[in-house]
Design an enzyme around this catalytic site. Structure first.
Site, PDB file in Angstrom:
ATOM      1  N   HIS A   1     -34.944-110.121 -15.570  1.00 13.03           N
ATOM      2  CA  HIS A   1     -34.792-110.913 -16.786  1.00 13.03           C
ATOM      3  C   HIS A   1     -36.116-111.613 -17.134  1.00 13.03           C
ATOM      4  O   HIS A   1     -36.657-111.445 -18.233  1.00 13.03           O
ATOM      5  CB  HIS A   1     -33.674-111.938 -16.596  1.00 13.03           C
ATOM      6  CG  HIS A   1     -33.421-112.795 -17.801  1.00 13.03           C
ATOM      7  ND1 HIS A   1     -32.386-112.561 -18.668  1.00 13.03           N
ATOM      8  CD2 HIS A   1     -34.067-113.885 -18.291  1.00 13.03           C
ATOM      9  CE1 HIS A   1     -32.417-113.463 -19.649  1.00 13.03           C
ATOM     10  NE2 HIS A   1     -33.418-114.281 -19.428  1.00 13.03           N
ATOM     11  N   GLU A   2     -36.640-112.358 -16.173  1.00 14.14           N
ATOM     12  CA  GLU A   2     -37.888-113.089 -16.437  1.00 14.14           C
ATOM     13  C   GLU A   2     -39.048-112.111 -16.626  1.00 14.14           C
ATOM     14  O   GLU A   2     -39.979-112.381 -17.384  1.00 14.14           O
ATOM     15  CB  GLU A   2     -38.186-114.093 -15.322  1.00 14.14           C
ATOM     16  CG  GLU A   2     -37.093-115.145 -15.066  1.00 14.14           C
ATOM     17  CD  GLU A   2     -36.623-115.900 -16.308  1.00 14.14           C
ATOM     18  OE1 GLU A   2     -37.443-116.105 -17.229  1.00 14.14           O
ATOM     19  OE2 GLU A   2     -35.423-116.265 -16.368  1.00 14.14           O
TER      20      GLU A   2
HETATM   21 MG    MG Z   1     -33.972-115.948 -20.872  1.00 14.62          MG
END
Ligand code: MG
Length: 508
Positions: free
Chosen positions: A277-278
């Site tokens: 995600h990051e």
């Molecule tokens: Mg986010």
């Protein structure tokens, strides 16, 4: 003098007034990077007792930044640059965005800005205590204060239709309830029956499997997660991966992008999805044009577009079968005996499990957006005056029952769960759902234009995907407004259909 630049430069011709604006932007950005670094450090390595002094440093810095951004000198510089004939399209966009930032900042009186910061910080502390004790009544007075302040802020910023529009605009420039509402309603109406069908077909999530109870040493997890980032094309020479309680991305510069993830000694998959995600956020930050650093041309266009990047990598790539056909083998090389006997099917069952949850951040990709719909409906009601602070808890529980079929047993797992409202982040939640929708629309477009995504993922060929994202989204910064950027990239306006179709294909 403007920020250390000799005043004599003011009298020179157009090219120089644009150059001067760029130079000033760089100086502002240099201070923002320091601010970002202080915040990053606070969440990662700062000793616990450093908090009070850190808050002082941050407040001092943000005052300096606010003064510079709202100064008449900076405003004059923007006007000068805007008045120049024959600006290139990019320079025009740069001036337009600088003006928009300064204009918004200048509309907020400094006493209101200070009050928002101070009350927001105290309110957040009150929320944290109230949540841990499930004592909503201790938080309600703070919630009331924050809503009053945000109303005042909305009045200062101005709006055409609804006060809530002014708040939405802070995260999603140009967006209005009248545009966001039909999209979220379409999403809600499509998603509610679809989620029901998926749950009926797949049954409820069982308890975590035994293999997630084994030992997955942190040292090896760190190496594995960095390998995943490297493979997706995140440049670890121009960024870092660290750890924090709540994973986040802090881009200081395209050459210095800080990511964090969160490790659990047994459930090694937790960190994987935070990292992917990051990592998606990080690729966006690294893909912003370095040569425009210090100007809005090297800033992300909106929160929803940012979130579309993270959700694309986390869900479309990371929660797919071909990803695990490839990466379970890599994981086995790293973790050895701990993954003995674990199959692709085992991992997929785990990472695509669906179950309505009280807590948004623990929910699956099918039911997640219903949590957002609830928050949007409540925020809209609060700022239109239809919902009083005292009625929020009950409205929340009733909404959960209606949308997800479950009723929270306490306010801690109800309206107290998120930090956002305590510190004044109203209008923020819708960007999460829009990000999910954009991600699906982008994935469908990449597939249409470059062929099967799954085939690329299975082979670990992420470069063409990354290049597409870089070319159509990252490199533009704020040159083109978000909705127009996505229209050009995907050939159409934001529609929930792509996302619903994606879920249907994957889960039914
Ligand atoms: Mg986010």
């Amino acid at each position: 003098m403007v920020f250390g630049v000799p005043a004599i430069l003011f009298s020179i011709d157009m090219r120089d007034s644009v150059a001067l604006l760029r130079q000033t932007g760089k100086e502002l950005q240099a201070l923002r990077a320091v601010e970002g670094l202080l915040g990053w450090d606070q969440e990662t390595y700062m000793p616990r007792r450093g908090g009070t002094a850190r808050a002082e440093s941050q407040a001092a810095l943000s005052t300096v930044l606010h003064e510079k951004l709202t100064s008449d000198a900076f405003w004059g510089l923007i006007q000068d640059a805007a008045a120049q004939p024959k600006l290139s399209d990019r320079d025009k966009a740069m001036v337009r965005e600088f003006r928009s930032d300064a204009e918004k900042a200048r509309k907020i009186p400094s006493d209101l800005a200070a009050d928002l910061a101070r009350t927001g910080s105290l309110s957040q502390q009150a929320w944290s205590k109230a949540r841990s004790r499930n004592a909503a009544s201790e938080f309600l007075p703070w919630l009331e204060k924050m809503i009053v302040l945000k109303r005042r802020e909305a009045e200062c910023l101005g709006y055409e239709e609804k006060p809530y529009d002014a708040l939405l605009d802070q995260f999603e420039p140009g967006s209005k309830v009248s545009a966001v509402k039909p999209v979220l309603e379409g999403l809600r109406d499509g998603l509610t029956p679809l989620a029901r069908r998926i749950l009926e077909k797949r049954g409820r999530r069982s308890t975590p499997p035994v293999w997630l109870d084994r030992e997955f040493p942190m040292r090896i997890q760190r190496r594995f997660n960095k390998a995943l980032l490297h493979d997706m094309g995140f440049d670890l020479e121009a960024g870092r991966l660290d750890e924090s309680a709540h994973p986040f991305t802090q881009g200081l510069f395209s050459g210095d992008v800080r990511l964090t993830t969160r490790y659990s000694e047994h459930d090694w998959l937790t960190a994987v999805f935070s990292t992917l995600h990051e990592g998606g956020h990080g690729l966006y930050e690294q893909g912003l044009p370095e040569e425009d650093w210090g100007t809005p041309l090297a800033e992300a266009v909106s929160l929803s577009v940012h979130e579309s990047q993270s959700r694309f990598w986390e869900n479309r790539v990371g929660r797919s079968r071909p990803y695990w056909e490839r990466y379970l083998l890599v994981a086995k090389e790293h973790f050895g005996v701990a993954l003995e006997g674990v199959t692709v099917e085992d991992v997929l069952t785990q990472v695509t499990a669906v179950k309505p949850s009280f807590i948004r951040v623990e929910s699956d990709e099918v039911t997640y957006n219903l949590h957002i719909v609830l928050r949007f409906e409540l925020e809209e009601a609060i700022f239109s005056g239809a919902l009083e602070v005292g009625g929020i808890a009950e409205a929340w529980n009733a909404g959960m029952e209606k949308l997800l079929g479950i009723r929270p047993g306490s306010d801690a797992e109800g309206f107290l769960q998120d930090v956002h409202w305590s510190c004044g982040l109203y209008g923020y939640f819708p960007t999460y759902a829009m990000g999910n929708l954009y991600a699906a629309q982008i994935a469908a477009t990449i597939e249409r234009e470059t062929g099967s995504l799954d085939a690329k993922i299975r082979k670990g060929e992420f470069a063409p995907i990354r290049e597409w994202l870089r070319d159509r989204i990252h490199r533009h910064g704020r040159e083109i407004p978000g909705p127009e950027l996505l229209r050009r990239a995907t050939g159409g306006d934001l529609k929930p259909e792509y996302f619903l179709k994606y879920l249907e294909g994957k889960y039914l």
